[in-house]
Scaffold this motif. Sequence first.
Motif, PDB file in Angstrom:
ATOM      1  N   VAL A 142       0.826  -1.205  -0.058  1.00 47.86           N
ATOM      2  CA  VAL A 142       0.098   0.009  -0.035  1.00 47.86           C
ATOM      3  C   VAL A 142       0.899   1.282   0.059  1.00 47.86           C
ATOM      4  N   MET A 143       0.742   1.976  -0.899  1.00 40.15           N
ATOM      5  CA  MET A 143       1.547   3.176  -1.005  1.00 40.15           C
ATOM      6  C   MET A 143       0.944   4.460  -1.855  1.00 40.15           C
ATOM      7  N   GLU A 144       1.470   5.652  -1.776  1.00 42.91           N
ATOM      8  CA  GLU A 144       0.869   6.765  -2.295  1.00 42.91           C
ATOM      9  C   GLU A 144       1.758   6.920  -3.757  1.00 42.91           C
ATOM     10  N   TYR A 145       1.042   7.051  -4.934  1.00 37.09           N
ATOM     11  CA  TYR A 145       1.441   7.169  -6.108  1.00 37.09           C
ATOM     12  C   TYR A 145       0.803   8.238  -6.977  1.00 37.09           C
ATOM     13  N   GLU A 146       1.410   9.308  -7.270  1.00 35.66           N
ATOM     14  CA  GLU A 146       0.792  10.656  -8.088  1.00 35.66           C
ATOM     15  C   GLU A 146      -0.412  10.930  -7.553  1.00 35.66           C
ATOM     16  N   GLY A 147      -0.283  11.091  -6.087  1.00 35.05           N
ATOM     17  CA  GLY A 147      -1.451  11.709  -5.319  1.00 35.05           C
ATOM     18  C   GLY A 147      -2.500  10.728  -4.932  1.00 35.05           C
ATOM     19  N   ASN A 148      -2.537   9.507  -5.297  1.00 34.71           N
ATOM     20  CA  ASN A 148      -3.500   8.541  -5.311  1.00 34.71           C
ATOM     21  C   ASN A 148      -3.080   7.117  -4.481  1.00 34.71           C
ATOM     22  N   VAL A 193      -0.369  -1.004 -16.993  1.00 34.42           N
ATOM     23  CA  VAL A 193      -1.606  -1.164 -16.419  1.00 34.42           C
ATOM     24  C   VAL A 193      -1.922   0.132 -15.643  1.00 34.42           C
ATOM     25  N   LEU A 194      -0.931   0.808 -14.696  1.00 34.84           N
ATOM     26  CA  LEU A 194      -1.151   1.660 -14.082  1.00 34.84           C
ATOM     27  C   LEU A 194      -1.577   3.130 -14.760  1.00 34.84           C
ATOM     28  N   LYS A 195      -0.951   3.324 -15.893  1.00 34.89           N
ATOM     29  CA  LYS A 195      -1.188   4.467 -16.858  1.00 34.89           C
ATOM     30  C   LYS A 195      -2.463   4.289 -17.284  1.00 34.89           C
ATOM     31  N   ASN A 196      -2.961   3.268 -17.684  1.00 33.25           N
ATOM     32  CA  ASN A 196      -4.547   2.790 -18.181  1.00 33.25           C
ATOM     33  C   ASN A 196      -5.258   3.208 -16.881  1.00 33.25           C
TER      34      ASN A 196
END
Length: 293
Positions: A142-148, A193-196
């Motif tokens: 569980v981590m923060e990435y790009e504000g989400n 997948v994350l970009k999508n």
Amino acid sequence: VYMNMLVKLMKEIEEIAKIPFKLKKLVGDIYTSPSFSIENGYVQTTLKLSNEEFILQIAKEDARALPLLSSAIMTNIKTFNYRKLNIILELINEKSIEEDELRRVYPFLMNEFQMLYIYTEKSFEEVFSIVQSGYSQEETIVMEYEGNILVLGVLDDIYEHAESLLETITSDISGRIIISYWNIEKYTDLGNVLKNSMKKIELVKKYNISSNILGENDLIFEETVDNINEKKKKELINKFYDGFIKLDNEMIRTIEEFFNCGLNLSEGAKELYIHRNTLIYRLDKVEKYTGFD
């Protein structure tokens, strides 16, 4: 896996420091030196690292070494956690990574795993805390990435999982929550997948779409429309505009529900709480104003 590596790290620190100690969390021990003894009493301190708190104890006679040992442990855990985070960031950025290291630190990523990407309109810290508390098992990230919030793990029935998580969050937090979920067969696909997922969430916000849970096959039409160049979009909008501007909100809702029900008259009428013949009348009216059947 994380705990095993933390124990190994503590053993290495003890071998270098030559001072027996106990490291624990508020609930549960992490590491206790074989020769650790508190017969003559002990001293302790709390180590705070991001979202984790550890308690370090050493024998009273070694009290002078407590600050130095605390510093060594905190530095090593920070370095370890930093590397763990970097491994995920390298996967996201599609950089090459040694499989042996990935297998050692995150073995569950070597097989099929699941991803949740969670957007919260507000109260990020509270939502992050709720999500994090729901994944205490070791094989989950569980981590923060790009504000989400990014969650990676082996999660059974990912759609039901996303539904349950959404319900848990919205029971405590107000504001819009959007969850994108995917099954990922190979860790090398994570970045794409994350970009999508990020794109789908942006589409929901951009077009004010009501969906709060998004799978990999959702919003295909919206993605297609969004990729049309602006000139062509304007041509299409103008083509529809003259007819649809004549329809009120009730008629627009009728069209939306009719499509949501797979063009089924009976289901559409049921969802709209109107008679089937009333729905037919409204659809005839739509055709009259727009020219579309």
